[in-house]
Write a protein that holds these residues in place. Structure first.
Motif, PDB file in Angstrom:
ATOM      1  N   TYR A 268      89.134  -1.840  11.144  1.00  0.00           N
ATOM      2  CA  TYR A 268      89.630  -0.862  12.120  1.00  0.00           C
ATOM      3  C   TYR A 268      88.805   0.419  12.004  1.00  0.00           C
ATOM      4  O   TYR A 268      88.619   0.959  10.908  1.00  0.00           O
ATOM      5  N   PHE A 269      88.294   0.900  13.145  1.00  0.00           N
ATOM      6  CA  PHE A 269      87.468   2.102  13.196  1.00  0.00           C
ATOM      7  C   PHE A 269      88.113   3.085  14.175  1.00  0.00           C
ATOM      8  O   PHE A 269      88.432   2.717  15.312  1.00  0.00           O
ATOM      9  N   TYR A 270      88.268   4.321  13.750  1.00  0.00           N
ATOM     10  CA  TYR A 270      89.055   5.294  14.523  1.00  0.00           C
ATOM     11  C   TYR A 270      88.300   6.612  14.646  1.00  0.00           C
ATOM     12  O   TYR A 270      87.807   7.158  13.649  1.00  0.00           O
ATOM     13  N   ASP A 271      88.206   7.111  15.893  1.00  0.00           N
ATOM     14  CA  ASP A 271      87.546   8.396  16.140  1.00  0.00           C
ATOM     15  C   ASP A 271      88.309   9.140  17.234  1.00  0.00           C
ATOM     16  O   ASP A 271      88.047   8.976  18.427  1.00  0.00           O
ATOM     17  N   SER A 272      89.278   9.974  16.834  1.00  0.00           N
ATOM     18  CA  SER A 272      90.078  10.707  17.813  1.00  0.00           C
ATOM     19  C   SER A 272      89.309  11.858  18.432  1.00  0.00           C
ATOM     20  O   SER A 272      89.690  12.386  19.474  1.00  0.00           O
ATOM     21  N   VAL A 273      88.212  12.282  17.793  1.00  0.00           N
ATOM     22  CA  VAL A 273      87.362  13.329  18.379  1.00  0.00           C
ATOM     23  C   VAL A 273      86.682  12.780  19.632  1.00  0.00           C
ATOM     24  O   VAL A 273      86.642  13.429  20.683  1.00  0.00           O
TER      25      VAL A 273
END
Length: 533
Positions: free
Chosen positions: A379-384
């Motif tokens: 899982y890879f997450y980038d809220s920016v």
């Protein structure tokens, strides 16, 4: 959405008559979807010509187009005594329409334009001298709010949007005919992935009513209340039905008669209908009203009728919410000293403990995959950036990957991209499709936005190690549980029960990496245009 369950309908042949009308200007990949279901009251005397009636245009929810619009027939049958009801069948799914459903408002305006044009034979059923009423459910409820704002702010709203070249004189003329609006379980008008022009959005003149339910777990908690607060119009009503789910317009349609009453009051200037709206619903109402503090009624009683004469608003003790307001959100509260209630010893953490991070997850999900209930994904997450990626490996049983044609349970990547769309890739067969429903990435502040409560600290077994961890609980579509390290720095577990079946993420302890994921991970796959159908 549960539309398929409702194709077997009770006979309504005695109460209304429906026909299909083709309108070539509607938006659809296939010409057969460019249709409207037009319903009128059944004419007992077939030899006489029915008297024209005012037009009511209805917008269906996501996955509810085509023949599935008939699921709304029980509700429509409560309207045809007073209106000619036109439900567009186009935009069957959000992903098949402009900007993933943001352009659905154009379908409403095209339908108005068609049925008020005397050159079209079906227009003889419609009285063009009377204002048009518009209503919708879910995505369609968002569409009517967009159409209402466009009608009230024609000089500013959508003028710099991707739709600006589609705003023809006929579209402006159609919008000007709108008399009143009822939005049934609407999407978030403050979400830029769903609302096309937030900076200029406002329903400032056209009377509007927002309907929701205390058990609507499809829409974000309190989102309907916030949508209500975004409107500055003085004549507006908010109704939160106790126990109603997102599919109330199909399952129960208990608000169909008050919808008709609202339209008669404000589109047709019916004084008796208007008077009845400014009385708190009693025990004889067809629906129970949620209390203050219930889901989707965070600050006031579940029925609030606001009037241009402020003294006429009911209940009077909540009239302060008749003015335009912004319901507190996590982003507003996260900068303050305390973003949780005074009874919580801690403020809810952000998802994963950082704005950018990655982790391996052990998935247990018999709720969605009986045959392949356990597997591993990265899982890879980038809220920016506004994106997240799931790399599901061989043996996976992911419910989104199942929508792809071809081999099942093989390596499959699911990208919730920054453009608001979801792309599904079969790595083995090198094929890709666009998921038809709006999924969207997990928001970093979803715990605060869902009013999560602190459930206490306890020891959790984390990959064989015993760790002190905090647990948070909140209501989403189901009751969500989020567990993180006591310092709030790293995720340990997320789980929920769908009925009696578990869906659980266990984050692998040594795999967690804080920081921006690898460059290029969130790029949209090339040639990924077809829908996952």
């Amino acid at each position: 959405m549960e539309f398929l369950k409702f194709l077997t309908l009770p006979s309504l042949a005695l109460s209304m008559s429906c026909q299909t009308v083709e309108i070539n200007t509607l938006t659809a990949h296939l010409p057969l979807a460019k249709k409207v279901r037009l319903c009128t009251a059944a004419n007992a005397d077939s030899s006489s010509t029915p008297q024209p009636k005012p037009l009511l245009v209805f917008g269906h929810g996501n996955l509810g187009g085509g023949p599935l619009v008939q699921a709304y027939d029980p509700m429509v049958s409560d309207w045809v005594d007073d209106f000619v009801v036109a439900t567009y069948e186009s935009c069957w799914v959000d992903g098949s329409c402009l900007a993933s459903g943001q352009g659905d408002f154009l379908e409403i305006l095209k339908v108005i334009d068609y049925f008020t044009d005397s050159q079209n034979s079906e227009s003889a059923l419609v009285d063009p001298t009377l204002p048009v009423s518009i209503s919708g459910h879910s995505s369609g409820a968002r569409a009517v709010l967009v159409a209402g704002s466009f009608k009230d702010n024609p000089d500013t709203y959508l003028r710099s949007s991707e739709f600006q070249d589609l705003l023809t004189p006929d579209i402006y003329a159609a919008a000007s005919r709108i008399g009143s609006i009822v939005s049934n379980h609407p999407d978030k008008m403050y979400d830029p992935k769903q609302s096309p022009d937030i900076d200029n959005y406002d329903i400032s003149k056209t009377p509007a009513m927002i309907l929701t339910g205390s058990k609507d777990r499809i829409e974000e908690t309190n989102s309907a209340w916030r949508d209500f607060g975004m409107m500055s119009v003085q004549n507006k009503i908010y109704l939160n039905v106790l126990g109603a789910t997102h599919n109330e317009p199909i399952k129960g349609h208990r608000c169909s008669k008050i919808t008709s009453q609202f339209f008669r009051a404000f589109s047709l200037s019916d004084s008796e209908a208007l008077k009845g709206l400014y009385e708190v619903p009693g025990d004889d109402a067809p629906f129970p009203v949620a209390e203050k503090g219930d889901r989707n009624s965070p600050e006031a009683y579940g029925y609030l009728a606001c009037a241009d004469d402020e003294t006429a608003s009911v209940p009077a003790e909540y009239s302060e919410f008749c003015a335009q307001f912004d319901f507190p959100t996590l982003k507003a509260s996260s900068s303050s000293s305390s973003s949780s209630s005074s009874s919580d010893p801690k403020a809810p953490p952000i998802w994963g403990g950082a704005l950018q991070w990655s982790s391996t997850v052990k998935m247990t999900n018999p709720a969605d995959s009986k045959t392949n209930p356990t597997w591993t994904f990265d899982y890879f997450y980038d809220s920016v950036l506004g994106a997240e990626l799931y790399k599901h490996y061989d043996g996976q049983g992911d419910e989104v990957c199942k929508k792809m044609k071809g081999s099942k349970n093989v390596e499959c990547w699911v990208l919730n991209a920054a453009d608001g769309k979801t792309y599904v890739t079969n790595i083995k067969e090198k094929t890709c499709c666009t998921y038809p429903m709006h999924l969207g990435m997990i928001l970093p502040d979803w715990l605060q936005n869902s009013n999560a409560t602190y459930a206490g600290s306890q020891e959790f077994d984390w990959d064989g190690d015993s760790v002190d961890a905090d647990e948070w609980v909140c209501d989403g579509q189901y009751t969500n549980h989020y567990v993180d390290t006591a310092e709030g720095e790293r995720p340990v577990r997320f789980y929920e029960y769908k009925g009696e079946d578990l869906k659980q993420w266990d984050f692998v302890e040594d795999s967690y990496v804080e920081g921006k994921p690898e460059e290029g991970l969130f790029e949209v796959p090339e040639g990924c245009k077809g829908l996952c159908l």
